[in-house]
Design a protein around this motif. Structure first.
Motif, PDB file in Angstrom:
ATOM      1  N   PRO A  55      -6.417   0.461   0.910  1.00  0.00           N
ATOM      2  CA  PRO A  55      -5.778  -0.774   0.419  1.00  0.00           C
ATOM      3  C   PRO A  55      -5.004  -0.579  -0.876  1.00  0.00           C
ATOM      4  O   PRO A  55      -4.115  -1.371  -1.200  1.00  0.00           O
ATOM      5  N   MET A  56      -5.315   0.484  -1.614  1.00  0.00           N
ATOM      6  CA  MET A  56      -4.624   0.747  -2.872  1.00  0.00           C
ATOM      7  C   MET A  56      -3.439   1.699  -2.715  1.00  0.00           C
ATOM      8  O   MET A  56      -2.804   2.074  -3.694  1.00  0.00           O
ATOM      9  N   TYR A  57      -3.137   2.064  -1.471  1.00  0.00           N
ATOM     10  CA  TYR A  57      -2.020   2.984  -1.236  1.00  0.00           C
ATOM     11  C   TYR A  57      -0.719   2.525  -1.903  1.00  0.00           C
ATOM     12  O   TYR A  57      -0.047   3.321  -2.575  1.00  0.00           O
ATOM     13  N   PRO A  58      -0.315   1.244  -1.763  1.00  0.00           N
ATOM     14  CA  PRO A  58       0.928   0.827  -2.430  1.00  0.00           C
ATOM     15  C   PRO A  58       0.889   1.016  -3.937  1.00  0.00           C
ATOM     16  O   PRO A  58       1.909   1.340  -4.556  1.00  0.00           O
ATOM     17  N   ALA A  59      -0.282   0.823  -4.549  1.00  0.00           N
ATOM     18  CA  ALA A  59      -0.402   1.034  -5.995  1.00  0.00           C
ATOM     19  C   ALA A  59      -0.273   2.515  -6.335  1.00  0.00           C
ATOM     20  O   ALA A  59       0.323   2.883  -7.354  1.00  0.00           O
ATOM     21  N   TYR A  60      -0.807   3.374  -5.480  1.00  0.00           N
ATOM     22  CA  TYR A  60      -0.653   4.813  -5.693  1.00  0.00           C
ATOM     23  C   TYR A  60       0.830   5.190  -5.677  1.00  0.00           C
ATOM     24  O   TYR A  60       1.268   6.026  -6.464  1.00  0.00           O
ATOM     25  N   VAL A  61       1.573   4.578  -4.768  1.00  0.00           N
ATOM     26  CA  VAL A  61       3.010   4.854  -4.691  1.00  0.00           C
ATOM     27  C   VAL A  61       3.691   4.471  -6.002  1.00  0.00           C
ATOM     28  O   VAL A  61       4.538   5.211  -6.526  1.00  0.00           O
ATOM     29  N   LEU A  62       3.318   3.327  -6.564  1.00  0.00           N
ATOM     30  CA  LEU A  62       3.959   2.869  -7.801  1.00  0.00           C
ATOM     31  C   LEU A  62       3.676   3.799  -8.974  1.00  0.00           C
ATOM     32  O   LEU A  62       4.583   4.100  -9.758  1.00  0.00           O
ATOM     33  N   VAL A  63       2.431   4.250  -9.103  1.00  0.00           N
ATOM     34  CA  VAL A  63       2.122   5.095 -10.255  1.00  0.00           C
ATOM     35  C   VAL A  63       2.707   6.495 -10.091  1.00  0.00           C
ATOM     36  O   VAL A  63       3.048   7.151 -11.084  1.00  0.00           O
ATOM     37  N   LEU A  64       2.868   6.941  -8.841  1.00  0.00           N
ATOM     38  CA  LEU A  64       3.409   8.283  -8.620  1.00  0.00           C
ATOM     39  C   LEU A  64       4.935   8.308  -8.579  1.00  0.00           C
ATOM     40  O   LEU A  64       5.562   9.153  -9.207  1.00  0.00           O
ATOM     41  N   VAL A  65       5.522   7.389  -7.830  1.00  0.00           N
ATOM     42  CA  VAL A  65       6.975   7.425  -7.624  1.00  0.00           C
ATOM     43  C   VAL A  65       7.738   6.765  -8.767  1.00  0.00           C
ATOM     44  O   VAL A  65       8.832   7.205  -9.127  1.00  0.00           O
ATOM     45  N   LEU A  66       7.181   5.715  -9.358  1.00  0.00           N
ATOM     46  CA  LEU A  66       7.865   5.031 -10.456  1.00  0.00           C
ATOM     47  C   LEU A  66       7.264   5.360 -11.821  1.00  0.00           C
ATOM     48  O   LEU A  66       7.814   4.958 -12.843  1.00  0.00           O
ATOM     49  N   GLY A  67       6.149   6.056 -11.834  1.00  0.00           N
ATOM     50  CA  GLY A  67       5.549   6.415 -13.102  1.00  0.00           C
ATOM     51  C   GLY A  67       4.941   5.244 -13.851  1.00  0.00           C
ATOM     52  O   GLY A  67       4.800   5.296 -15.076  1.00  0.00           O
TER      53      GLY A  67
END
Length: 239
Positions: A55-67
């Motif tokens: 469920p936290m996958y989208p948040a992982y994307v934000l911290v990794l791809v957008l910093g």
């Protein structure tokens, strides 16, 4: 430090007249540098999280791809996200202060920024919105509307400590080296190269003041073989 304490104790007990170690200057301990993830590690982490429907996958994307910082990701509001224009405004954060979970403005005006984002972020946030709608329907009258992108099953803010535990667990599931959430920011630039994000857009996301700084990042990923491997991140996750 142990010797100095022992000698000081001897002076207090009048066994010695003075502590000869008092004036000895100890070297300051060096901070251990955290090695950021390679792009392959980040790709494996994200692919595994998406496959597991974390469920936290989208948040992982934000911290990794957008910093995004952890507090910025958890404090993001839907009203600050424009999926059609593919951009978001960063101006709020979630923090636990003096035992209270607070949703408040970022510390400085410089922290506020409108960031464009690549397709992988759009895809992740659309999936998150569907999950939010399903959770809100399931919660019924127990739903607490906060307007936040990332919430608990009842709509409440997510505890940063709970997110850190989820992130660490996701590292284990993916079989990648464990790093702290804040260390993911150092991987962001390489991921933007992997996704073929235009340097001018990457410059905005990375908040560089000069395009030459951004181009130095792109120059580091120059070989065709490396770029092909990096591009797989976007191909796999956006499909």
């Amino acid at each position: 430090m142990t010797l100095r304490a022992a000698l000081s104790n001897a002076v207090r007990e009048e066994t010695l007249t003075r502590n000869v170690a008092t004036n000895i200057k100890m070297p300051a301990p060096r901070k251990r540098k955290v090695k950021p993830w390679s792009v392959e590690e980040a790709r494996t982490f994200l692919e595994t999280a998406r496959t597991r429907e974390d469920p936290m996958y989208p948040a992982y994307v934000l911290v990794l791809v957008l910093g995004l910082r952890l507090g910025e990701a958890l404090g993001l509001r839907w009203e600050d996200v424009d999926l059609n224009q593919a951009e978001m405004t960063i101006g709020w954060q979630i923090q636990r202060v003096a035992g209270k979970l607070l949703h408040r403005r970022t510390k400085t005006d410089a922290s506020d920024a409108t960031l464009p984002f690549p397709e992988i972020v759009t895809t992740a946030l659309r999936a998150r919105r569907r999950s939010r709608d399903a959770a809100r329907e399931a919660a019924g009258d127990h739903w607490q509307e906060t307007g936040l992108v990332f919430t608990t099953a009842s709509g409440r803010p997510i505890e940063p400590s709970n997110f850190r535990r989820s992130f660490a667990n996701a590292c284990d599931k993916a079989g990648v080296r464990k790093v702290h959430v804040h260390a993911t920011r150092k991987t962001c630039a390489s991921l933007l190269v992997a996704l073929d994000v235009h340097p001018r857009v990457a410059m905005q996301i990375l908040r560089h003041s000069q395009i030459s700084v951004t181009m130095n990042v792109y120059a580091e990923v120059s070989s065709e073989e490396t770029r092909k491997a990096l591009k797989q991140l976007g191909d796999h996750l956006d499909s």
